[in-house]
Motif scaffolding. Structure first.
Motif, mmCIF file in Angstrom:
data_model
loop_
_atom_site.group_PDB
_atom_site.id
_atom_site.type_symbol
_atom_site.label_atom_id
_atom_site.label_comp_id
_atom_site.label_asym_id
_atom_site.label_seq_id
_atom_site.Cartn_x
_atom_site.Cartn_y
_atom_site.Cartn_z
ATOM 1 N N HIS A 143 20.265 15.904 -49.510
ATOM 2 C CA HIS A 143 20.063 15.402 -51.209
ATOM 3 C C HIS A 143 21.066 15.346 -52.066
ATOM 4 C CE1 HIS A 143 16.663 19.280 -51.577
ATOM 5 N NE2 HIS A 143 17.297 19.755 -50.592
ATOM 6 N N VAL A 144 21.720 13.906 -51.417
ATOM 7 C CA VAL A 144 22.716 13.475 -52.055
ATOM 8 C C VAL A 144 22.109 12.099 -51.892
ATOM 9 C CG1 VAL A 144 24.739 12.112 -51.268
ATOM 10 C CG2 VAL A 144 24.348 14.318 -51.277
ATOM 11 N N THR A 145 21.783 11.439 -52.877
ATOM 12 C CA THR A 145 21.036 9.975 -53.177
ATOM 13 C C THR A 145 22.462 9.327 -53.514
ATOM 14 O OG1 THR A 145 19.310 11.315 -54.361
ATOM 15 C CG2 THR A 145 19.234 8.501 -55.034
ATOM 16 N N ASP A 146 22.297 7.544 -52.926
ATOM 17 C CA ASP A 146 23.176 6.825 -53.368
ATOM 18 C C ASP A 146 22.932 5.673 -54.332
ATOM 19 O OD1 ASP A 146 24.968 4.540 -52.880
ATOM 20 O OD2 ASP A 146 24.295 3.655 -51.096
ATOM 21 N N VAL A 147 23.479 5.718 -55.143
ATOM 22 C CA VAL A 147 23.045 4.715 -56.575
ATOM 23 C C VAL A 147 24.569 3.959 -56.536
ATOM 24 C CG1 VAL A 147 22.796 4.604 -59.051
ATOM 25 C CG2 VAL A 147 21.135 7.347 -57.471
ATOM 26 N N GLU A 148 24.218 2.334 -56.690
ATOM 27 C CA GLU A 148 25.256 1.451 -56.945
ATOM 28 C C GLU A 148 25.797 1.166 -58.441
ATOM 29 O OE1 GLU A 148 24.710 -3.741 -56.816
ATOM 30 O OE2 GLU A 148 23.897 -2.410 -55.857
ATOM 31 N N CYS A 149 26.389 1.264 -58.693
ATOM 32 C CA CYS A 149 26.830 1.588 -59.536
ATOM 33 C C CYS A 149 28.661 0.788 -59.739
ATOM 34 C CB CYS A 149 27.199 3.104 -60.749
ATOM 35 S SG CYS A 149 27.785 3.110 -62.135
ATOM 36 N N ASP A 150 28.828 0.410 -60.547
ATOM 37 C CA ASP A 150 30.345 -0.305 -61.257
ATOM 38 C C ASP A 150 30.712 -0.536 -62.848
ATOM 39 O OD1 ASP A 150 32.293 -2.026 -61.371
ATOM 40 O OD2 ASP A 150 31.356 -3.832 -60.556
ATOM 41 N N VAL A 151 31.203 0.550 -62.155
ATOM 42 C CA VAL A 151 31.989 0.933 -63.521
ATOM 43 C C VAL A 151 32.317 0.379 -64.442
ATOM 44 C CG1 VAL A 151 31.890 3.729 -62.887
ATOM 45 C CG2 VAL A 151 34.069 2.122 -62.869
ATOM 46 N N THR A 152 32.822 -1.372 -63.982
ATOM 47 C CA THR A 152 33.381 -2.278 -65.079
ATOM 48 C C THR A 152 32.563 -2.704 -65.991
ATOM 49 O OG1 THR A 152 33.259 -3.942 -63.268
ATOM 50 C CG2 THR A 152 35.297 -2.870 -63.613
ATOM 51 N N SER A 153 31.430 -2.334 -65.314
ATOM 52 C CA SER A 153 30.384 -3.678 -65.759
ATOM 53 C C SER A 153 28.987 -2.236 -66.704
ATOM 54 C CB SER A 153 29.540 -4.367 -64.509
ATOM 55 O OG SER A 153 28.120 -4.734 -65.078
ATOM 56 N N TYR A 154 28.943 -2.737 -68.143
ATOM 57 C CA TYR A 154 28.182 -2.029 -68.943
ATOM 58 C C TYR A 154 26.491 -1.641 -68.102
ATOM 59 C CZ TYR A 154 25.605 0.854 -72.358
ATOM 60 O OH TYR A 154 24.921 1.870 -72.677
ATOM 61 N N SER A 155 26.413 -2.832 -68.083
ATOM 62 C CA SER A 155 24.858 -3.228 -67.876
ATOM 63 C C SER A 155 24.289 -2.551 -66.377
ATOM 64 C CB SER A 155 24.131 -5.009 -67.088
ATOM 65 O OG SER A 155 25.033 -5.103 -66.193
ATOM 66 N N SER A 156 25.699 -2.404 -65.142
ATOM 67 C CA SER A 156 25.597 -1.295 -63.887
ATOM 68 C C SER A 156 25.694 -0.047 -64.472
ATOM 69 C CB SER A 156 26.802 -1.913 -62.801
ATOM 70 O OG SER A 156 26.621 -1.263 -61.593
#
Length: 352
Positions: free
Chosen positions: A49-62
């Motif tokens: 029940h844990v899903t890994d989602v790539e996200c870089d908070v310094t990039s709005y598109s990410s």
């Protein structure tokens, strides 16, 4: 038909707090979406029940892409977002990353979350946003804010951004004290232990009030507080700040004495040194070490700072109080050092 589990986003989901928070929320019945940058370490995606989602908070598109993926998986409904991704540097030096990661990263995330039905947004702040109190007193959430270095200032700026820039978001601010683990990790604590273990001459001197101390909190207790905040999201008013930590910290002097007894079989003598002398000494040591010394000149002025916390609000709103105390956990932390010094140093990011 199986009822859909409520969904939670956790940012900084591979970190010291983020990873156990993901697992705890999953065990409490939530589908957890762990936002973090690509690469190791990763969120605990081994849990179903844990899903890994790539996200870089310094990039709005990410951030926007990560949010869109979660929206497709959840139908756009979120029970909570636990936002822990932030920049942290103990050097005390200013950095553009505080604004880029902590402040603007939060803004990007909240902008991307606007299409969601979001029940709660938790921002993990720090007790250091507060002005320190006198020995014998306790800090409350309404007490004045005073950042003495860039890290807590970035938290103050972000709290303000959330309140004023996103007033319709149901926000909660957890102002957490320094986090320790079974092997140490809290920076000032492990450095104090290191000095005494190595019988560093400088470890005998302290420029502040030896009665002062700073609240700490055990990792498992922090995770418990965060889970309780999510679970009670419908009963906590928006824009509520909650202090999380052990209410009465041990003094610097009592820690010195106990660490000395545990490691060397006798108390560790602590002598007062005037602040101007200590500041010069810290500057010289840092210069000679090529900037690698832990104690920086700016820290000397804060050596009197006392952080004891009134946790009445946490008790009332969360039914929370710490189950552990630093002085009770100290023998376990020090035992790990005595049994395997190399591993202990590595776990705490220290050099021998």
């Amino acid at each position: 038909m199986t009822e859909q589990r409520p969904a939670v986003i956790v940012t900084g989901s591979s970190g010291l707090i983020g990873r156990p928070v993901c697992l705890a929320l999953a065990e409490h019945g939530y589908d957890v979406y762990g936002f973090d940058r690509v690469g190791l370490p990763e969120p605990p995606k081994e849990h179903e029940h844990v899903t890994d989602v790539e996200c870089d908070v310094t990039s709005y598109s990410s951030v926007r892409g990560a949010a869109q993926r979660v929206r497709e998986l959840t139908g756009g409904k979120l029970a909570s977002v636990v936002h822990m991704a932030a920049y942290y540097d103990f050097s005390g030096e200013p950095s553009d990353l505080y604004e880029k990661v902590t402040v603007n990263g939060t803004d990007r995330l909240l902008n991307a979350l606007e299409p969601f039905e979001l029940e709660q947004f938790i921002f993990t702040s720090t007790m250091l946003v507060h002005e320190p109190c006198e020995v014998g007193q306790h800090i409350q959430e309404e007490d004045s804010l005073q950042a003495k270095w860039p890290y807590p200032q970035s938290k103050i700026d972000t709290e303000r951004l959330i309140r004023e820039g996103h007033p319709n978001v149901h926000s909660v601010f957890l102002r957490i004290s320094g986090i320790y683990t079974d092997f140490g990790r809290q920076p000032t604590l492990v450095q104090q232990i290191k000095r005494i273990y190595e019988k560093d001459f400088q470890g005998h001197f302290f420029p502040g009030d030896p009665r002062s101390g700073q609240s700490a909190v055990y990792l498992d207790d922090v995770v418990d507080a965060i889970v309780r905040t999510v679970e009670r999201r419908h009963n906590i008013h928006s824009k509520t700040a909650i202090l999380i930590g052990e209410p009465d910290p041990p003094s610097y002097e009592s820690l010195q004495e106990e660490i000395g007894r545990q490691l060397h079989g006798k108390e560790w003598a602590t002598l007062h040194i005037p602040k101007p002398v200590a500041k010069v000494g810290a500057a010289v040591t840092d210069k000679l070490s090529g900037g690698e010394a832990f104690i920086k000149p700016f820290m000397v002025a804060m050596s009197d700072d006392h952080y004891a916390l009134d946790i009445s609000r946490a008790k009332e709103l969360l039914g929370w109080q710490p189950e552990h105390e630093l002085m009770s956990m100290l023998p376990k932390i020090l035992q790990g050092l005595k049994e395997n010094p190399d591993q202990w140093y590595q776990q705490n990011g220290l050099k021998r």
